[in-house]
Design an enzyme around this catalytic site. Structure first.
Site, mmCIF file in Angstrom:
data_model
loop_
_atom_site.group_PDB
_atom_site.id
_atom_site.type_symbol
_atom_site.label_atom_id
_atom_site.label_comp_id
_atom_site.label_asym_id
_atom_site.label_seq_id
_atom_site.Cartn_x
_atom_site.Cartn_y
_atom_site.Cartn_z
ATOM 1 N N PRO A 1 -31.667 56.727 80.375
ATOM 2 C CA PRO A 1 -32.698 55.636 79.551
ATOM 3 C C PRO A 1 -33.179 54.985 80.941
ATOM 4 O O PRO A 1 -32.541 54.899 82.125
ATOM 5 C CB PRO A 1 -31.654 54.794 78.509
ATOM 6 C CG PRO A 1 -30.320 54.965 80.144
ATOM 7 C CD PRO A 1 -30.696 56.555 79.691
ATOM 8 N N ASN A 2 -34.048 54.546 80.520
ATOM 9 C CA ASN A 2 -35.239 53.384 81.535
ATOM 10 C C ASN A 2 -35.672 54.029 82.454
ATOM 11 O O ASN A 2 -36.728 54.120 82.959
ATOM 12 C CB ASN A 2 -34.501 52.637 82.316
ATOM 13 C CG ASN A 2 -34.547 51.512 80.680
ATOM 14 O OD1 ASN A 2 -34.952 51.437 79.979
ATOM 15 N ND2 ASN A 2 -33.213 51.619 80.462
ATOM 16 N N ARG B 1 -40.915 50.646 87.151
ATOM 17 C CA ARG B 1 -39.161 49.758 86.914
ATOM 18 C C ARG B 1 -38.800 49.451 88.063
ATOM 19 O O ARG B 1 -38.224 50.499 89.349
ATOM 20 C CB ARG B 1 -38.915 50.494 86.467
ATOM 21 C CG ARG B 1 -37.228 50.433 86.159
ATOM 22 C CD ARG B 1 -35.988 51.762 85.637
ATOM 23 N NE ARG B 1 -34.716 50.987 85.608
ATOM 24 C CZ ARG B 1 -33.824 51.380 85.611
ATOM 25 N NH1 ARG B 1 -34.031 52.686 85.781
ATOM 26 N NH2 ARG B 1 -32.910 50.981 85.209
ATOM 27 N N TYR C 1 -36.294 51.351 92.689
ATOM 28 C CA TYR C 1 -36.366 52.533 92.959
ATOM 29 C C TYR C 1 -37.147 52.986 93.174
ATOM 30 O O TYR C 1 -37.474 54.526 93.081
ATOM 31 C CB TYR C 1 -36.364 52.654 91.348
ATOM 32 C CG TYR C 1 -34.807 51.747 90.587
ATOM 33 C CD1 TYR C 1 -33.359 53.192 90.549
ATOM 34 C CD2 TYR C 1 -35.178 51.491 89.545
ATOM 35 C CE1 TYR C 1 -32.655 52.346 90.287
ATOM 36 C CE2 TYR C 1 -33.551 50.486 89.238
ATOM 37 C CZ TYR C 1 -32.371 51.367 89.157
ATOM 38 O OH TYR C 1 -31.817 51.297 88.724
ATOM 39 N N ASN D 1 -29.277 62.604 85.687
ATOM 40 C CA ASN D 1 -29.197 61.371 86.565
ATOM 41 C C ASN D 1 -29.274 60.853 85.101
ATOM 42 O O ASN D 1 -29.901 60.726 84.369
ATOM 43 C CB ASN D 1 -30.247 60.486 87.694
ATOM 44 C CG ASN D 1 -30.531 59.409 87.678
ATOM 45 O OD1 ASN D 1 -29.580 58.637 86.681
ATOM 46 N ND2 ASN D 1 -31.062 58.651 88.173
ATOM 47 N N ALA E 1 -27.957 54.356 83.388
ATOM 48 C CA ALA E 1 -26.951 53.813 83.062
ATOM 49 C C ALA E 1 -25.645 54.672 82.650
ATOM 50 O O ALA E 1 -24.748 53.744 82.427
ATOM 51 C CB ALA E 1 -26.966 51.899 81.827
ATOM 52 N N ASP F 1 -18.465 64.780 78.160
ATOM 53 C CA ASP F 1 -17.063 65.677 77.401
ATOM 54 C C ASP F 1 -18.553 67.426 77.781
ATOM 55 O O ASP F 1 -18.222 68.143 77.327
ATOM 56 C CB ASP F 1 -17.367 65.787 75.608
ATOM 57 C CG ASP F 1 -15.802 64.913 75.774
ATOM 58 O OD1 ASP F 1 -15.242 64.622 76.798
ATOM 59 O OD2 ASP F 1 -15.843 63.098 75.195
ATOM 60 N N GLU G 1 -24.898 65.615 90.260
ATOM 61 C CA GLU G 1 -25.596 64.464 90.092
ATOM 62 C C GLU G 1 -26.529 63.086 90.698
ATOM 63 O O GLU G 1 -25.526 63.109 91.757
ATOM 64 C CB GLU G 1 -24.108 62.969 89.316
ATOM 65 C CG GLU G 1 -24.365 62.109 89.023
ATOM 66 C CD GLU G 1 -22.773 61.640 88.469
ATOM 67 O OE1 GLU G 1 -22.018 61.821 88.721
ATOM 68 O OE2 GLU G 1 -22.618 60.306 88.728
ATOM 69 N N HIS H 1 -28.190 59.729 91.500
ATOM 70 C CA HIS H 1 -28.138 58.361 91.659
ATOM 71 C C HIS H 1 -29.501 58.250 92.652
ATOM 72 O O HIS H 1 -29.831 57.937 93.756
ATOM 73 C CB HIS H 1 -26.647 57.199 91.365
ATOM 74 C CG HIS H 1 -26.188 58.054 90.578
ATOM 75 N ND1 HIS H 1 -26.880 57.737 89.325
ATOM 76 C CD2 HIS H 1 -25.296 58.485 90.291
ATOM 77 C CE1 HIS H 1 -25.759 57.986 88.680
ATOM 78 N NE2 HIS H 1 -24.264 58.363 89.394
ATOM 79 N N ARG I 1 -24.311 48.114 94.754
ATOM 80 C CA ARG I 1 -24.404 47.373 93.629
ATOM 81 C C ARG I 1 -23.128 46.786 92.483
ATOM 82 O O ARG I 1 -22.358 47.161 93.097
ATOM 83 C CB ARG I 1 -25.989 47.866 92.493
ATOM 84 C CG ARG I 1 -26.870 48.642 93.580
ATOM 85 C CD ARG I 1 -28.088 49.735 92.652
ATOM 86 N NE ARG I 1 -28.556 48.739 91.498
ATOM 87 C CZ ARG I 1 -29.183 49.179 91.139
ATOM 88 N NH1 ARG I 1 -29.542 49.776 90.757
ATOM 89 N NH2 ARG I 1 -29.625 47.767 89.515
#
Ligand code: DQA
Length: 145
Positions: free
Chosen positions: A11-12, A19, A24, A75, A78, A88, A99, A101, A108
């Site tokens: 999301p986002n 943003r 970012y 990524n 949230a 899962d 993964e 970020h 943070r």
């Protein structure tokens, strides 16, 4: 035929570039896809980048990856910090999972320090900006060589 990597974004991240650019950066998700496709040529991997603001849709993308992708770069945004469903789903996928970020989540807020997805990820990159996706592509190249 080259293997396909799914690059999944939560999301986002559709607003990447607009943003909170101080966190970012200014690159968009299209820029990320272009960079990853370029790296992919070097390591003989094709990329398909997807983004969703909905948890269930990300679960479906992972199910789709079971049939159509050799590896997943994710990524989860949230959902990293909240989603047992995404963890899962990743456990149903047999290939490598990396993964990413963009920000250094450990620098943070405390709620960003825990990742459900890290329990399945074969590697984690955080705080390298959008370059982290390109680094993950290189690593995929090694893992799938
Ligand atoms: C993020 C970090 C998450 O904590 C946050 O919710 C995001 C983006 C990152 O790429 O730095 O949306 O995953």
């Amino acid at each position: 035929m080259s293997k396909t990597i799914y690059i999944l974004n939560g999301p986002n991240l559709n607003l990447l570039g607009k943003r909170q650019p101080e966190i970012y950066g200014h690159d968009t998700l299209d820029d990320v896809e272009t960079t990853c496709a370029t790296v992919g040529k070097d390591v003989a991997l094709s990329v398909k980048l997807m983004q969703s603001n909905h948890e269930g849709e990300i679960v479906e993308m992972i199910h789709d990856a079971r049939e159509n992708a050799a590896g997943i770069i994710i990524n989860p945004a949230a959902y990293t910090h909240t989603s047992v469903a995404i963890l899962d789903a990743l456990h149903t996928f047999d290939g490598p999972v990396l993964e990413v970020h963009i920000s250094n989540v450990h620098k943070r807020e405390a709620f960003r320090h825990h990742s459900y997805v890290s329990q399945r990820a074969d590697g984690v990159i955080a705080g390298f900006g959008v370059e982290g996706y390109a680094l993950a592509m290189r690593r995929m190249g090694t893992l799938l060589a």
